[in-house]
Design an enzyme around this catalytic site. Structure first.
Site, PDB file in Angstrom:
ATOM      1  N   LYS A 115      11.697  16.029 -33.123  1.00  0.00           N
ATOM      2  CA  LYS A 115      10.517  15.614 -32.655  1.00  0.00           C
ATOM      3  C   LYS A 115       9.356  15.163 -33.522  1.00  0.00           C
ATOM      4  CE  LYS A 115       8.982  15.796 -28.171  1.00  0.00           C
ATOM      5  NZ  LYS A 115       9.434  15.783 -26.612  1.00  0.00           N
TER       6      LYS A 115
HETATM    7  P1  NAD Z   1       2.069  11.078 -20.409  1.00  0.00           P
HETATM    8  O1  NAD Z   1       1.196  10.652 -21.609  1.00  0.00           O
HETATM    9  O2  NAD Z   1       2.663   9.729 -19.514  1.00  0.00           O
HETATM   10  O3  NAD Z   1       0.770  11.929 -19.348  1.00  0.00           O
HETATM   11  C1  NAD Z   1       0.419  13.082 -19.760  1.00  0.00           C
HETATM   12  C2  NAD Z   1      -0.595  13.545 -18.676  1.00  0.00           C
HETATM   13  O4  NAD Z   1      -0.983  14.905 -18.961  1.00  0.00           O
HETATM   14  C3  NAD Z   1      -1.613  12.788 -18.472  1.00  0.00           C
HETATM   15  O5  NAD Z   1      -1.953  12.680 -17.070  1.00  0.00           O
HETATM   16  C4  NAD Z   1      -2.864  13.543 -19.054  1.00  0.00           C
HETATM   17  O6  NAD Z   1      -3.963  12.976 -18.431  1.00  0.00           O
HETATM   18  C5  NAD Z   1      -2.264  14.757 -18.663  1.00  0.00           C
HETATM   19  N1  NAD Z   1      -2.906  15.882 -19.676  1.00  0.00           N
HETATM   20  C6  NAD Z   1      -3.093  15.825 -21.153  1.00  0.00           C
HETATM   21  N2  NAD Z   1      -3.731  17.023 -21.499  1.00  0.00           N
HETATM   22  C7  NAD Z   1      -3.997  17.768 -20.443  1.00  0.00           C
HETATM   23  C8  NAD Z   1      -4.677  18.901 -20.217  1.00  0.00           C
HETATM   24  N3  NAD Z   1      -5.284  19.703 -21.286  1.00  0.00           N
HETATM   25  N4  NAD Z   1      -4.578  19.412 -19.024  1.00  0.00           N
HETATM   26  C9  NAD Z   1      -4.164  18.573 -17.971  1.00  0.00           C
HETATM   27  N5  NAD Z   1      -3.626  17.647 -17.987  1.00  0.00           N
HETATM   28  C10 NAD Z   1      -3.550  16.957 -19.370  1.00  0.00           C
HETATM   29  O7  NAD Z   1       3.148  12.183 -20.839  1.00  0.00           O
HETATM   30  P2  NAD Z   1       4.464  12.516 -20.192  1.00  0.00           P
HETATM   31  O8  NAD Z   1       5.638  11.439 -21.092  1.00  0.00           O
HETATM   32  O9  NAD Z   1       4.371  12.335 -18.806  1.00  0.00           O
HETATM   33  O10 NAD Z   1       4.786  13.815 -20.786  1.00  0.00           O
HETATM   34  C11 NAD Z   1       4.266  14.956 -20.168  1.00  0.00           C
HETATM   35  C12 NAD Z   1       5.228  16.271 -20.864  1.00  0.00           C
HETATM   36  O11 NAD Z   1       6.287  15.934 -20.201  1.00  0.00           O
HETATM   37  C13 NAD Z   1       5.057  16.680 -21.962  1.00  0.00           C
HETATM   38  O12 NAD Z   1       5.149  17.788 -22.061  1.00  0.00           O
HETATM   39  C14 NAD Z   1       6.324  15.951 -22.656  1.00  0.00           C
HETATM   40  O13 NAD Z   1       6.975  16.565 -23.632  1.00  0.00           O
HETATM   41  C15 NAD Z   1       7.247  16.332 -21.186  1.00  0.00           C
HETATM   42  N6  NAD Z   1       8.501  15.386 -21.361  1.00  0.00           N
HETATM   43  C16 NAD Z   1       8.254  13.917 -21.325  1.00  0.00           C
HETATM   44  C17 NAD Z   1       9.314  13.121 -21.290  1.00  0.00           C
HETATM   45  C18 NAD Z   1       9.594  11.792 -20.989  1.00  0.00           C
HETATM   46  O14 NAD Z   1      10.323  11.182 -20.682  1.00  0.00           O
HETATM   47  N7  NAD Z   1       8.200  11.166 -20.936  1.00  0.00           N
HETATM   48  C19 NAD Z   1      10.700  13.680 -20.973  1.00  0.00           C
HETATM   49  C20 NAD Z   1      10.845  15.073 -21.069  1.00  0.00           C
HETATM   50  C21 NAD Z   1       9.578  15.867 -21.293  1.00  0.00           C
END
Ligand code: NAD
Length: 430
Positions: A115
């Protein structure tokens, strides 16, 4: 690259690194993990910290700090996302890299865990600046990433566009006859740049599938179940989209800017259109009312999907959660003490390394297609994804039942056992 011991330096408060180490040690005790293999798995293999200059739109130069932590590659190349966020630091990268190792192992993929990211607030930079930052970061990472070595993907505040910039920069540094061999240096690319159908929705679809499998297990209908989602980005939106299609009702959403509630339901597609025209924020959406952020986790609902950052469910809010299921779209959203409270209260938790594994499985499909010069259609990708998610879910459900342990511990046990077997069979060089 330097090899640094990770576990000696514990953060004072219960941070993500502390969390993942507790989860690992708890499961390793149950497995009776060989102490020498435990020593290997509780540290990271490689940690890279880079400082690099980028020219801003106003002509000034700013120095950025980027990270890439490679936890373990016993099962295959390192794999894991890149995050752009002010909270990115070496401990966060270590914790998230470790979760990737357990996730890829549990999913039965030929990958290890990594990561990284950059410590920055992307809202403070223009698209042109973000492009230059990404390209210079890629250049700084150099050959420490690679299609058969370490394969980044999108995470918080990075997306398919970010991956396209990384790919283009990485390929541009190779000799002409090497360039097209490197298409699989990143996954989560736009389709036109070698991406896969379905990778955009893979994580959220996987979250939805695990909820569906859980409901089938419990002989429950998802129709009319109320759910709330924290984080309305890639994972949160797609999970909400598929759950709503199944007849469940999205009643509340929280993002980085605030929280919305409508007990009659919020349409995920309509809200997405709104956020696209509103700089990514849900604030001001007229078909739901504003609520205080502190009210969010205590709302009346059946399913709660944290899909934002780590350590969101803590001892402070765990006692008021009304949902009977927490489906961890995010990585590390529930801290260990909060989990004890939730389990005592009879609340089920589908753990991150199972729940959000659709992302890395979708990435694996993209990587395979690039490697083999194949193109799969959406139906094929989603069917294969469902098969893999079902396999993992069933394994975890079986372990939970036979060993009388919670789902997270079961998932970790399966992941650790696979890694232990690999080390036992291969031995330790020299
Ligand atoms: P993203 O950037 O697309 O979206 C993140 C969202 O979280 C946004 O709506 C943002 O406004 C919100 N956010 C940020 N800080 C916040 C807070 N303090 N309180 C409430 N909301 C908040 O990110 P993503 O890709 O959707 O990732 C979200 C989570 O999923 C992360 O933990 C990431 O590690 C995990 N994840 C993502 C993927 C992927 O394929 N993108 C895969 C596995 C896990």
């Amino acid at each position: 690259m330097t090899t640094v011991l990770t576990t000696k330096k514990r953060p004072s408060k219960q941070g993500m690194l502390d969390n993942v180490m507790r989860q690992f040690n708890n499961a390793a005790d149950i497995v009776g993990l060989n102490p020498n293999i435990r020593k290997i798995l509780e540290v990271t293999n490689n940690e890279l910290v880079v400082h690099f200059p980028v020219r801003m739109d106003d002509g000034e130069v700013e120095i950025f700090t980027g990270y890439r932590v490679q936890h373990n590659n016993a099962l295959g190349p390192y794999k894991g996302g890149l995050r752009y966020h002010p909270t990115v630091d070496i401990d966060a990268a270590r914790a998230l890299a470790m979760w990737m190792t357990w996730k890829t192992s549990l999913a039965g993929l030929p990958y290890g865990g990594a990561k990284g990211g950059i410590q920055l607030d992307p809202t403070k930079y223009s698209q042109d600046e973000l492009q230059r930052i990404t390209r210079r970061f890629t250049y700084a990472l150099g050959d420490n990433i690679g299609p058969e070595l370490d394969i980044p993907a999108p995470d918080v505040n990075t997306n398919s566009q970010t991956m396209a910039w990384i790919l283009d920069t990485y390929m541009s540094t190779k000799s002409p006859n090497e360039r097209s061999k490197n298409l699989h240096v990143v996954t989560g690319k736009p389709i036109g740049a070698g991406g896969s159908e379905g990778r955009d929705r893979a994580t959220g679809y996987g979250v939805f599938l695990t909820i569906k499998f859980w409901a089938e297990h419990k002989k429950l209908e998802l129709k009319n179940k109320k759910f709330i989602v924290q984080g309305f980005g890639n994972v949160g939106y797609w999970a909400a989209h598929f759950l709503s299609k199944e007849g469940a009702i999205l009643t509340a959403v929280q993002d980085a800017y605030g929280s919305l509630y409508n007990e009659k339901g919020i349409c995920p597609e309509h809200l997405l259109d709104y956020t696209k025209a509103n700089k990514g924020s849900i604030i001001g959406y007229s078909r739901a009312g504003n609520i205080e952020n502190s009210e969010f986790f205590g709302l009346e609902c059946d399913i709660c999907i944290p899909a934002a950052l780590g350590n969101q469910i803590t001892v402070d809010n765990a006692p008021v959660i009304k949902a009977s299921l927490i489906a961890e779209g995010a990585n590390g959203p529930t801290d260990v003490k909060a989990e004890e409270i939730l389990l005592d209260r009879g609340i089920d938790i589908i753990p991150d390394i199972l729940c959000n594994a659709g992302g890395v499985i979708g990435s694996y499909f993209e990587w395979l297609q690039n490697r083999n010069g194949e193109i799969w259609d959406l139906k094929e990708v989603l069917e294969r994804l469902e098969r893999k998610m079902k396999e993992s879910f069933n394994k975890v459900a079986h372990k939970t039942k036979t060993q009388k342990i919670d789902m997270r511990t079961a998932a970790f046990v399966i992941a650790i056992e696979r890694l232990e077997e690999t080390y036992v069979q291969r031995g330790i060089f020299p």
